[in-house]
Design a protein around this motif. Sequence first.
Motif, short mmCIF file in Angstrom:
data_model
loop_
_atom_site.label_atom_id
_atom_site.label_comp_id
_atom_site.label_asym_id
_atom_site.label_seq_id
_atom_site.Cartn_x
_atom_site.Cartn_y
_atom_site.Cartn_z
N PRO A 135 0.95 -1.11 0.12
CA PRO A 135 0.11 -0.12 -0.04
C PRO A 135 0.84 1.13 0.00
CG PRO A 135 -0.36 -1.44 1.97
CD PRO A 135 0.71 -2.04 1.44
N ILE A 136 0.23 2.46 -0.73
CA ILE A 136 1.01 3.74 -0.76
C ILE A 136 0.18 4.30 0.29
CG2 ILE A 136 1.34 5.58 -2.05
CD1 ILE A 136 1.30 4.05 -4.57
N VAL A 137 0.78 4.93 0.93
CA VAL A 137 0.08 5.84 1.98
C VAL A 137 -0.45 7.11 1.30
CG1 VAL A 137 0.14 7.03 4.21
CG2 VAL A 137 1.42 5.05 4.03
N ALA B 118 -1.40 9.92 -15.29
CA ALA B 118 -1.60 10.92 -14.57
C ALA B 118 -2.98 11.05 -14.12
CB ALA B 118 -1.22 12.09 -15.54
N CYS B 119 -3.85 10.77 -14.63
CA CYS B 119 -5.36 11.11 -14.10
C CYS B 119 -5.63 10.20 -12.90
CB CYS B 119 -6.28 10.98 -15.30
SG CYS B 119 -8.12 11.31 -14.76
N ALA B 120 -5.21 9.16 -13.25
CA ALA B 120 -5.74 8.06 -12.09
C ALA B 120 -4.77 8.45 -10.77
CB ALA B 120 -5.23 6.54 -12.26
N TRP B 121 -3.71 8.68 -10.85
CA TRP B 121 -2.93 8.97 -9.76
C TRP B 121 -3.12 10.51 -9.11
CZ3 TRP B 121 -0.79 7.56 -5.62
CH2 TRP B 121 0.09 8.62 -4.71
N ASP B 122 -3.71 11.37 -9.90
CA ASP B 122 -3.98 12.76 -9.53
C ASP B 122 -5.33 12.59 -8.71
OD1 ASP B 122 -1.91 13.94 -10.46
OD2 ASP B 122 -3.02 14.76 -12.44
N ASP B 123 -6.51 11.84 -9.10
CA ASP B 123 -7.70 11.54 -8.48
C ASP B 123 -7.40 10.93 -7.18
OD1 ASP B 123 -9.04 12.74 -10.43
OD2 ASP B 123 -9.61 10.84 -11.38
N LEU B 124 -6.46 9.88 -7.24
CA LEU B 124 -5.95 9.24 -5.88
C LEU B 124 -5.43 10.16 -4.69
CD1 LEU B 124 -4.65 6.05 -7.15
CD2 LEU B 124 -6.97 6.43 -5.94
N SER B 125 -4.34 10.68 -5.16
CA SER B 125 -3.48 11.62 -4.41
C SER B 125 -4.15 12.92 -3.97
CB SER B 125 -2.23 11.91 -4.98
OG SER B 125 -2.30 12.43 -6.25
N MET B 126 -5.05 13.23 -4.80
CA MET B 126 -5.66 14.52 -4.36
C MET B 126 -7.30 14.11 -3.47
SD MET B 126 -5.90 16.88 -7.87
CE MET B 126 -4.13 17.62 -8.46
N GLY B 127 -7.47 12.91 -3.20
CA GLY B 127 -8.47 12.39 -2.42
C GLY B 127 -9.73 12.52 -2.99
N CYS B 128 -9.91 12.35 -4.40
CA CYS B 128 -11.25 12.52 -5.06
C CYS B 128 -11.75 11.08 -5.01
CB CYS B 128 -10.88 12.77 -6.57
SG CYS B 128 -10.06 14.30 -6.91
N THR B 129 -12.95 11.30 -4.08
CA THR B 129 -13.84 10.20 -4.24
C THR B 129 -14.93 10.05 -5.17
OG1 THR B 129 -14.91 11.60 -2.44
CG2 THR B 129 -13.52 9.92 -1.62
N GLN B 130 -15.19 11.41 -5.83
CA GLN B 130 -16.12 11.26 -6.78
C GLN B 130 -15.66 11.75 -8.36
OE1 GLN B 130 -19.27 14.72 -6.83
NE2 GLN B 130 -20.42 12.82 -5.84
N GLN C 211 -7.95 3.25 -15.98
CA GLN C 211 -7.51 3.92 -14.46
C GLN C 211 -7.89 3.01 -13.29
OE1 GLN C 211 -9.07 7.85 -14.97
NE2 GLN C 211 -8.24 8.21 -17.01
N LEU C 212 -8.78 2.22 -13.41
CA LEU C 212 -9.16 1.43 -12.67
C LEU C 212 -8.34 0.25 -12.45
CD1 LEU C 212 -13.32 1.09 -12.45
CD2 LEU C 212 -11.74 1.58 -10.47
N LEU C 213 -7.87 0.05 -13.69
CA LEU C 213 -6.78 -1.17 -13.63
C LEU C 213 -5.71 -0.81 -12.91
CD1 LEU C 213 -6.18 -4.18 -14.43
CD2 LEU C 213 -5.32 -3.06 -16.45
N VAL C 214 -5.07 0.53 -13.15
CA VAL C 214 -3.99 0.98 -12.38
C VAL C 214 -4.12 1.00 -10.92
CG1 VAL C 214 -2.38 2.98 -12.37
CG2 VAL C 214 -3.03 1.86 -14.41
N ILE C 215 -5.38 1.44 -10.61
CA ILE C 215 -5.71 1.71 -9.14
C ILE C 215 -5.76 0.44 -8.36
CG2 ILE C 215 -7.48 2.61 -7.53
CD1 ILE C 215 -8.26 4.73 -9.68
N ARG C 216 -6.38 -0.53 -9.01
CA ARG C 216 -6.58 -1.94 -8.48
C ARG C 216 -4.99 -2.34 -8.18
NH1 ARG C 216 -12.41 -3.59 -11.07
NH2 ARG C 216 -13.44 -2.02 -9.92
N LEU C 217 -4.12 -2.39 -9.33
CA LEU C 217 -2.69 -2.85 -9.32
C LEU C 217 -1.94 -2.17 -8.14
CD1 LEU C 217 -2.04 -3.10 -12.88
CD2 LEU C 217 -2.27 -5.21 -11.44
N LEU C 218 -2.35 -0.81 -7.99
CA LEU C 218 -1.80 -0.28 -6.91
C LEU C 218 -2.35 -0.31 -5.41
CD1 LEU C 218 -1.22 3.29 -8.72
CD2 LEU C 218 0.65 1.52 -8.01
N ASN C 219 -3.36 -1.13 -5.47
CA ASN C 219 -4.07 -1.56 -4.16
C ASN C 219 -4.58 -0.14 -3.48
OD1 ASN C 219 -4.80 -3.24 -2.51
ND2 ASN C 219 -2.88 -3.96 -1.69
#
Length: 342
Positions: free
Chosen positions: A5-7, A219-231, A245-253
């Motif tokens: 997990p990435i914090v 870029a988009c997947a990471w920005d959404d995660l790291s900016m705390g975008c829940t929607q 993007q979802l695949l990347v997010i799931r691979l990154l757990n």
Amino acid sequence: MMSSPIVLNTPEIGAGRFAPTPTGRLHLGNVRTAFIAWLGARSSNLRTILRIEDLDPKAIPKGCLEGVYDDLDWLGLDYDECPRLGGPVGPYRQSERFEQYDGILERLNRLGCLYPCWCSRKEVREAAIAPHASDEGPIYAGTCRPAQFSPVKNLNDLPKKNGRTPALRLSVDRAIELQGSQTVTFTDAVAGPQTFDLRKSIGDFVVRRVDGVAAYQIACAWDDLSMGCTQVLRGNDLLPSTVRQLLVIRLLNLPEPQYGHVGLVLSANGERMSKRDGATAIEELRRTGTNPATVIRHLARMTGLPDTSDLDHLTDAFRICNLRQSYFQADVRTGSLGENKR
Ligand code: GLU
């Protein structure tokens, strides 16, 4: 084996965002997406973020960025966090976040998901399995795909072939192995349940371009995660991007946002609006004396909301579950609004 997990150091309150690529000034179509994303966030008591997707800063015409900020201000769509104001998870321009994307590519590399690809566009097209199967171009035939997956030794020092610097691709075969499923499934808040076969409809996609810049999907997947975008509420032309993007997010757990894809606005002749569609540029409406309230009312009507320009009232009335996948014709001057039959 997924990524350790990435914090994520994000604020406790989630966020919704509007993430334009300002290669031109805003038009009624993309402003409607901004309007919906803004209402979605406000009505769910989320932070509102304006992020500028300028992976190609040279493609942004001079003055365009300021123009986009002014257009949104003029409409009354304000943002808690944006390039002008900054905020806790900035910077809010992709051109200032390149190092972060490199870190994500390193993470994916450790999973053995990435490989260099020296193919030219023409070669990709000619060898394609299904030439038109994917929105991102043809499905990659796997010409450069290695027989065995292991991390690429040094992502920043890849050899050239025939004088060509390689792009990096993500192998869906390896992703399938890691996630134990051939499909990506999710429930879209507007479009409902979605299932995409990774091999048949996605294929190995580019995650770092030949110029060394991370691809939009990363870029988009990471920005959404790291900016705390829940929607994430955006146009349904991006639905296939969401799969990547979802695949990347799931691979990154990492925790995934709720995605919702709304129908695009079509111009009066039934075509998808483009930024070149000068007639509907917000800038022009401003210049020709249109009242912003008229535009907000129009956007509200195009979204099936009460016929009002009162943003508080619209926020109260807004429900994601009431959004539709319909396309609408829209003429802000005449106010004509007809549902497209397509
Ligand atoms: N930057 C993209 C665009 O302007 C939108 C990306 C997104 O909303 O995720 O089309």
